[in-house]
Design an enzyme around this catalytic site. Structure first.
Site, short mmCIF file in Angstrom:
data_model
loop_
_atom_site.label_atom_id
_atom_site.label_comp_id
_atom_site.label_asym_id
_atom_site.label_seq_id
_atom_site.Cartn_x
_atom_site.Cartn_y
_atom_site.Cartn_z
N ASP A 152 4.17 71.23 -7.96
CA ASP A 152 5.51 70.66 -7.96
C ASP A 152 6.51 71.61 -8.62
OD1 ASP A 152 7.54 68.85 -7.50
OD2 ASP A 152 7.05 67.55 -9.19
N HIS A 195 4.83 63.29 -17.72
CA HIS A 195 3.46 63.48 -17.22
C HIS A 195 2.97 64.88 -17.56
CE1 HIS A 195 6.54 64.13 -14.03
NE2 HIS A 195 6.01 65.34 -14.05
N GLN A 263 -0.02 64.79 -11.07
CA GLN A 263 0.86 64.62 -12.23
C GLN A 263 0.57 63.27 -12.87
OE1 GLN A 263 4.14 65.53 -9.52
NE2 GLN A 263 5.01 66.91 -11.06
N ARG A 293 15.93 70.17 -21.23
CA ARG A 293 16.16 69.26 -20.10
C ARG A 293 15.01 68.26 -20.09
NH1 ARG A 293 13.97 68.58 -15.04
NH2 ARG A 293 15.32 68.18 -13.27
N ASP A 295 12.95 65.84 -18.48
CA ASP A 295 12.64 65.60 -17.07
C ASP A 295 12.27 64.14 -16.83
OD1 ASP A 295 11.93 66.61 -14.38
OD2 ASP A 295 9.91 65.99 -14.95
N GLU A 337 17.74 64.06 -17.35
CA GLU A 337 17.64 64.12 -15.90
C GLU A 337 17.31 62.72 -15.43
OE1 GLU A 337 15.55 64.89 -11.90
OE2 GLU A 337 14.44 64.44 -13.71
N ASP A 402 16.35 70.05 -6.54
CA ASP A 402 15.86 68.80 -5.95
C ASP A 402 16.70 68.40 -4.74
OD1 ASP A 402 13.55 68.11 -7.35
OD2 ASP A 402 14.71 67.29 -9.03
N ARG A 526 11.78 70.28 -0.17
CA ARG A 526 12.70 70.86 -1.16
C ARG A 526 12.55 72.38 -1.25
NH1 ARG A 526 11.25 67.43 -6.37
NH2 ARG A 526 9.20 67.81 -5.48
#
Ligand code: GLC
Ligand code: GLC
Length: 650
Positions: A152, A195, A263, A293, A295, A337, A402, A526
């Protein structure tokens, strides 16, 4: 009976607890530098009542609450005592200038280390470029150890203290942070705290049957609990796997996996997880990271019968991390985020929680306005949703790594006669190019056959029509696309807050479809907007006539103007109704002056009446900061297709 929910009761308990814990901590750190210890103790006293209230709410029901509380305070002390002197000096500087990140001088950039420059050494070599562009904030996408193959984009972390060996080492990261800081650039990295990857040592221990580490995650022996939870859960990656749980035959357990199967969601109901992750967080702070950041903040707390998104405890957890940071690394800031409903996004924003937040609503509505050529939804939404705590700031962006989700409020849309469901369908069709006449070349992301829900992938340039224009060798279309790119960037550069560029966009990077040949990426569209930096194209960024140069030069000009005007710093945007449904307009105001912004979202000329301009305090002579030209208002004001103006009194 005391009222155990009252603040007074909790403050009293906090005092009693700290009186009891302090001597134990002092004994534990007896050998430490006495000044450093005194600083820790003073900040602990100041922030403890808040921290205690939060932790008590989250974990007070456990018999071992005080054991964990003591461990948490110890961990904080240890990390503070280990904090390098230059960062302690930075802490002091930040505490003396708390609004530093709201300055008009701030400009953010974000990139992948490998895709942009190969590795950390490559990033270091690009510092002159970052300076040329004017960056003061650099977000390096996840760069820690992660599984080979699917990971990811690094958002499956296997070790928070080891840089992915392909990119460099932790020492290099710490050195880079120093070198960036020396060049006026703050380092930003992700804390992927919802995660870990299934290769993290905690997950491996859980797989090996260790009950202590099984309790770090959500593991279930059968479908009973997963089924019960799933009744109220939303699917985040429905193309990947239906539902939010993954069967692991190696332990005969269902594992909670909100995102990809590899994850594993962490169980913050367990205070040992809070403590362990706090240590990882402070470790990053001590490596010189200035902004974290956070997440996927929405997902960190689960409760049966709810959506398990944006729960009150998720806020308390972040606030508890924030309180510990104020004590042990006070210069560090959080950026949330939260890509969720705008009401929920706003709830993460406060000095006690996240000082910065992505602004997904502004982002999505800029694209919505480009598609519809109308600004009514943007205008209405911003008129009352842009204002946040004045000590905090939006991170305004047009693209990121994203997808684009259509996150506007259906009530706002309804007030304007727009049906939210139908409108999202239209926007998805428009941006995937299925809608006749669309200029966009995007791809669907995570289309959900059941709900019809879908999001959009694609680079800024491809979504604004540049790909179509160049392929068709249509210079008129190319011209319009360049104007659209500059238009939406002009908003994020003038709206206050911290503008964040997705690096590559500044030279008009197009979609890259080669991800389809890589099995680890083919399932995730993405990747179409995550290409390798095209340094050949960067080389043309100043070549007269080159498309890249038109975009780059246009942006550079806006950046320079922004940095020269304190009225662009922090604060609110006062949305103005300019009497023309194609033109988005707002005023930026500060003691330094007043700027009227006009932005034409259509490919036709638009008229703004002279009275509208005068009502905003501009009389006959004024100046457009964008072009630098003086203007004299005789009749109405005309805006060219996609033109924008930043007007000040002459
Ligand atoms: C965040 C990241 C996204 C990732 C997800 C799971 O939303 O931006 O790229 O897929 O978290 O970590
Ligand atoms: C979901 C999440 C968001 C994440 C995105 C990745 O929308 O809410 O956090 O960025 O998925 O596509």
């Amino acid at each position: 009976m005391p009222d155990t929910s009252s603040p007074a009761w909790s403050d009293q308990q906090a005092k009693l607890s700290l009186d009891r814990l302090m001597p134990r901590l002092e004994a534990r750190f007896a050998g430490a530098d006495s000044d450093a210890w005194a600083a820790y103790a003073a900040r602990l006293r100041a922030h403890f009542p808040r921290l205690f209230r939060l932790l008590l709410h989250l974990y007070g029901g456990r018999y071992d609450f005080f054991y964990h509380l003591e461990r948490i305070l110890e961990a904080g002390a240890q990390m503070w005592l280990a904090r390098p002197a230059d960062l302690k000096a930075l802490d002091a500087q930040r505490e003396a200038d708390q609004g530093w990140f709201q300055s008009e001088k701030m400009l953010g950039g974000v990139c992948y280390v490998d895709l942009f420059a190969g590795n950390l050494a490559g990033i270091r070599a690009k510092i002159p470029y970052f300076r040329e562009l004017g960056l003061t904030y650099l977000h390096l996408m996840p760069l820690f150890a992660c599984p080979e193959g699917e990971n990811d984009g690094g958002y499956a972390v296997s070790d928070y203290r080891t840089v992915n060996p392909a990119l460099g080492t932790m020492d290099e990261l710490a050195d880079l942070s120093r070198e960036l800081r020396g060049n006026g650039i703050s380092l930003v990295v992700d804390f992927v705290f919802n995660h870990t990857s299934d290769e993290h040592r905690w997950a491996k221990a859980a797989l090996a049957g260790d009950p202590e580490h099984q309790d770090y995650y959500y593991l279930f022996p059968d479908r009973q609990m997963p089924d019960a939870y799933e009744r109220t859960l939303r699917e985040i990656f429905p193309e990947v796997r239906r539902g939010s749980f993954t069967w692991r035959p190696d332990v005969n357990r269902w594992v909670w996996t909100t995102f990809n199967s590899f994850q594993w969601d962490l169980n913050y109901g367990n205070p040992a997880v809070f403590q362990a992750m706090l240590e990882e967080l402070l470790f990053l702070a001590n490596a010189g990271v200035e902004v974290i950041r956070l997440d996927a903040v929405a997902f960190i707390w689960k409760q049966m019968g709810t959506s398990c998104e944006n729960l009150p405890e998720a806020h308390m957890l972040i606030q508890a991390f924030n309180a510990m940071v104020r004590i042990a690394a006070p210069g560090l800031l959080f950026k949330s985020e939260a890509i969720v409903h705008p009401d929920d996004v706003a709830k993460y924003i406060s000095p006690e929680e996240c000082q910065l937040s992505y602004n997904p609503l502004l982002m999505a509505l800029l694209w919505e306005s480009l598609a519809t050529r109308e600004v009514k939804l943007l205008q209405l939404s911003m008129s009352y949703r842009y204002r946040i705590d004045p000590r905090c700031t939006w991170v305004n962006y047009v693209r990121c790594h994203d997808d684009i989700g259509w996150t506007f409020d259906d009530g706002d849309a309804g007030r304007l006669g727009i049906n939210g469901y139908g409108h999202r369908r239209f926007l998805n069709n428009f941006y995937t190019g299925r809608f006749g006449g669309s200029f966009a070349r995007g791809l669907p992301f995570q289309e959900n056959p059941q709900t019809g829900d879908c999001r959009i992938s694609g680079t800024c340039a491809s979504l604004t029509g540049l790909e179509k224009g160049l392929r068709e060798e249509n210079t008129f279309e190319v011209e319009l696309a360049v104007r659209r790119i500059l238009l939406i960037h002009s908003v994020i550069l003038s709206a206050g807050g911290l503008p964040l560029l997705y690096l590559g966009d500044e030279i008009g990077t197009l979609n890259d479809y080669s991800y389809r040949n890589d099995p680890a990426k083919a399932g995730d569209s993405r990747w179409v907007h995550r290409p390798f930096a095209n340094w050949a194209q960067y080389a043309h960024r100043e070549e007269p006539g080159a498309v890249a140069a038109r975009i780059y030069g246009g942006l550079r000009r806006l950046i320079t103007v922004r940095k020269g005007h304190p009225a662009f710093a922090g604060g609110d945007m006062l949305v103005v109704d300019p009497g023309n449904g194609h033109v988005f307009s707002y005023v930026r105001q500060s003691t330094a002056g007043r700027i009227l912004v006009l932005a034409n979202f259509s490919e036709t000329e638009q008229r703004i009446s002279a009275n509208t301009i005068r009502a905003q305090g501009l009389s006959y002579d004024f100046q457009d900061l964008v072009t630098g030209d003086p203007l004299r208002l005789v009749g109405d004001l005309m805006l060219d297709p996609y033109q924008f103006m930043w007007l000040v009194a002459a």
